[in-house]
Design a protein around this motif. Structure first.
Motif, PDB file in Angstrom:
ATOM      1  N   GLY A 333     -34.305  75.912  79.848  1.00  0.00           N
ATOM      2  CA  GLY A 333     -34.302  74.474  78.974  1.00  0.00           C
ATOM      3  C   GLY A 333     -33.804  73.185  80.296  1.00  0.00           C
ATOM      4  N   HIS A 334     -34.182  72.424  79.224  1.00  0.00           N
ATOM      5  CA  HIS A 334     -33.882  71.281  80.183  1.00  0.00           C
ATOM      6  C   HIS A 334     -33.259  70.018  79.378  1.00  0.00           C
ATOM      7  N   ILE A 335     -32.443  68.702  79.448  1.00  0.00           N
ATOM      8  CA  ILE A 335     -31.555  67.980  78.347  1.00  0.00           C
ATOM      9  C   ILE A 335     -31.801  66.440  79.509  1.00  0.00           C
ATOM     10  N   ARG A 336     -32.105  65.648  79.212  1.00  0.00           N
ATOM     11  CA  ARG A 336     -33.029  64.450  79.176  1.00  0.00           C
ATOM     12  C   ARG A 336     -31.612  63.451  79.062  1.00  0.00           C
ATOM     13  N   GLN A 337     -30.962  62.710  80.427  1.00  0.00           N
ATOM     14  CA  GLN A 337     -29.620  61.467  80.625  1.00  0.00           C
ATOM     15  C   GLN A 337     -30.271  60.969  80.734  1.00  0.00           C
ATOM     16  N   ALA A 338     -29.381  59.173  80.447  1.00  0.00           N
ATOM     17  CA  ALA A 338     -29.840  57.393  80.652  1.00  0.00           C
ATOM     18  C   ALA A 338     -29.360  57.893  82.337  1.00  0.00           C
ATOM     19  N   LEU A 339     -30.130  56.972  83.170  1.00  0.00           N
ATOM     20  CA  LEU A 339     -30.230  56.974  84.403  1.00  0.00           C
ATOM     21  C   LEU A 339     -29.171  56.010  84.037  1.00  0.00           C
ATOM     22  N   HIS A 340     -28.399  56.530  85.126  1.00  0.00           N
ATOM     23  CA  HIS A 340     -26.996  55.468  85.508  1.00  0.00           C
ATOM     24  C   HIS A 340     -26.827  56.044  87.056  1.00  0.00           C
ATOM     25  N   MET A 341     -27.459  55.198  88.225  1.00  0.00           N
ATOM     26  CA  MET A 341     -26.942  55.126  89.378  1.00  0.00           C
ATOM     27  C   MET A 341     -25.788  55.613  89.509  1.00  0.00           C
ATOM     28  N   PRO A 342     -25.012  55.962  90.342  1.00  0.00           N
ATOM     29  CA  PRO A 342     -23.842  56.052  90.788  1.00  0.00           C
ATOM     30  C   PRO A 342     -23.626  54.845  92.217  1.00  0.00           C
ATOM     31  N   PRO A 343     -22.517  54.564  92.061  1.00  0.00           N
ATOM     32  CA  PRO A 343     -21.838  52.856  92.690  1.00  0.00           C
ATOM     33  C   PRO A 343     -21.935  53.203  94.176  1.00  0.00           C
ATOM     34  N   ALA A 344     -22.642  52.327  95.031  1.00  0.00           N
ATOM     35  CA  ALA A 344     -23.114  52.793  97.028  1.00  0.00           C
ATOM     36  C   ALA A 344     -22.222  51.837  97.295  1.00  0.00           C
ATOM     37  N   PHE A 345     -21.561  53.020  97.942  1.00  0.00           N
ATOM     38  CA  PHE A 345     -20.036  52.323  98.932  1.00  0.00           C
ATOM     39  C   PHE A 345     -20.864  52.731 100.860  1.00  0.00           C
ATOM     40  N   ASP A 346     -21.027  51.099 101.179  1.00  0.00           N
ATOM     41  CA  ASP A 346     -21.095  51.900 102.771  1.00  0.00           C
ATOM     42  C   ASP A 346     -22.666  52.704 102.760  1.00  0.00           C
ATOM     43  N   GLY A 347     -24.172  53.032 101.615  1.00  0.00           N
ATOM     44  CA  GLY A 347     -24.550  53.568 101.597  1.00  0.00           C
ATOM     45  C   GLY A 347     -24.122  54.799 101.390  1.00  0.00           C
ATOM     46  N   ARG A 348     -23.139  55.399 100.763  1.00  0.00           N
ATOM     47  CA  ARG A 348     -23.371  56.529 100.502  1.00  0.00           C
ATOM     48  C   ARG A 348     -22.799  56.737  99.251  1.00  0.00           C
ATOM     49  N   TYR A 349     -22.646  57.371  97.999  1.00  0.00           N
ATOM     50  CA  TYR A 349     -23.008  57.524  96.925  1.00  0.00           C
ATOM     51  C   TYR A 349     -21.953  58.631  96.393  1.00  0.00           C
ATOM     52  N   PRO A 350     -20.725  57.969  96.242  1.00  0.00           N
ATOM     53  CA  PRO A 350     -19.351  59.003  95.674  1.00  0.00           C
ATOM     54  C   PRO A 350     -19.961  59.645  94.261  1.00  0.00           C
ATOM     55  N   VAL A 351     -19.208  60.244  94.082  1.00  0.00           N
ATOM     56  CA  VAL A 351     -19.260  61.495  92.480  1.00  0.00           C
ATOM     57  C   VAL A 351     -17.357  61.565  92.611  1.00  0.00           C
ATOM     58  N   ILE A 352     -17.077  61.477  91.140  1.00  0.00           N
ATOM     59  CA  ILE A 352     -15.824  61.619  91.629  1.00  0.00           C
ATOM     60  C   ILE A 352     -15.164  63.568  90.375  1.00  0.00           C
TER      61      ILE A 352
END
Length: 390
Positions: A333-352
């Motif tokens: 099965g699947h879930i749906r989550q609101a689209l919330h783009m990660p921040p972009a720093f110098d064209g990279r996307y960090p996740v903490i």
């Protein structure tokens, strides 16, 4: 929160190899990346990230209590009916947990936003607890970070102390993983070392070498009975293995405990949102078949209940789906989550990744990707806390 370019240490690969961090590159691409570091203020750590992780951890424990009381919620999380009492009994005993990792989007401005909770077999713990700290110490010694810089990272000591709390008299503990995975094997070696430091005698066993004896107890490849085991192998797979019917009757103390089968599941995201709507650290989320999911419109993220490292996560924009990495997940099965783009720093996307050990926050590690979905080849980038001005 800032991304600071840095010149890598010329001998960092040799130093990584020396402590067993030998998977610092994958298929020739760097996994450890010290061409930059993320700088945080102390307030961002103490007043924002740490409280967010601690608060969400409490909400997750409350959710486990509720799920254990309701078969309908167990159904939603695709927990096999035959093993639900085994999961419930684990929670009723409060079998101890070692660790977990919340994955946050955060830009230093708004609140941290939860993407998912890696509650059962979170990786990146070794490099976060050890090599990231050694990087900080050397940078301070060479003056390439401001004097007085720190790091949100008590992970090594917290894990060691938690092992002592779980096994106060020491004893014999098996450590299990898939030995063909270099990352998994080295991660488990890290935990074996921590355990040894608090008087535990560790013994490694490959997951596929674990068997059953004539009394229904799990044994290793030498025939030694397994009484306690740390396993880097997910509960959603264990509960579907041929040996699953024997789990309840065998007297193994598993780390992580069976109740983590509830939290190591992206189905907790809609359950948390339903119970805590508009929580500042949560995104709107719904099960894929819930008519309420239509409220997300044509922009959302579709996630399998079970997947690893971004696999089979779909970014849906204007109704068009893009799968970041297809590895066949999604049958449950699947879930749906609101689209919330990660921040972009110098064209990279960090996740903490915010670590919980026992019930307390214990540090962060940052994975950075060129794609909005953090995938298996995402890089680990170190961080530091900027010194507070007098």
């Amino acid at each position: 929160m800032r991304r600071i370019p840095l010149t890598p240490r010329p001998d960092w690969q040799a130093k990584a190899d020396a402590i067993g961090f030998v998977y610092h590159a994958t298929d020739g691409a760097p996994y450890w990346d010290e061409t930059a570091a993320y700088a945080f203020t102390l307030a961002e750590i103490d007043d924002v990230l740490e409280p967010a992780a601690e608060g969400l951890h409490r909400l997750c424990l409350d959710l486990v209590e509720e799920v254990c009381r309701h078969d309908t919620l167990m159904d939603r999380l695709a927990i096999p009916r035959a093993h639900r009492q085994f999961v419930r009994d684990s929670w009723a005993r409060r079998d101890p947990s070692l660790y977990g990792r919340f994955d946050f989007a955060y830009d230093g401005a708004g609140p941290p936003t939860l993407y998912e909770y890696n509650a059962d077999t979170p990786t990146a713990v070794f490099e976060c607890a050890t090599f990231q700290w050694l990087w900080l110490e050397e940078r301070l010694a060479t003056g390439t970070l401001p004097a007085g810089s720190d790091q949100f990272n008590s992970l090594f000591e917290a894990l060691r102390d938690r092992f002592k709390a779980i096994f106060p008299t020491g004893g014999y503990v098996h450590f299990a993983a898939e030995p063909q995975s270099v990352e998994d094997r080295q991660t488990v070696r890290f935990f074996e070392d921590l355990a040894t430091q608090v008087g535990i005698e560790p013994k490694f066993v490959a997951m596929n070498a674990i068997g059953l004896n004539e009394t229904g107890q799990f044994v290793d490849d030498a025939g030694d009975e397994i009484q306690a085991a740390f396993k880097l192998y997910p509960w959603e797979d264990m509960l579907r293995e041929p040996y699953a019917p024997s789990l309840a009757g065998a007297s193994v103390r598993w780390i992580e405990p069976a109740w983590k089968a509830i939290l190591s599941n992206k189905g907790i995201l809609p359950l948390l949102w339903e119970r805590h709507p508009d929580h500042p650290n949560l995104l709107p989320a719904y099960f894929d078949d819930d008519p309420a999911a239509l409220a997300l419109g044509e922009d959302y993220v579709r996630k399998p209940l079970f997947s690893r490292e971004g696999a089979n996560i779909e970014l849906v924009r204007a109704g068009v789906a893009e799968t970041a990495l297809d590895e066949g997940y999604g049958a449950e099965g699947h879930i749906r989550q609101a689209l919330h783009m990660p921040p972009a720093f110098d064209g990279r996307y960090p996740v903490i990744g915010a670590w919980i050990v026992g019930d307390r926050p214990a540090g962060i590690g940052i994975r950075e990707d060129d794609h909005a979905v953090t995938r298996n080849l995402a890089r680990f980038v170190p961080h530091y806390i900027e010194p507070t001005e007098a």
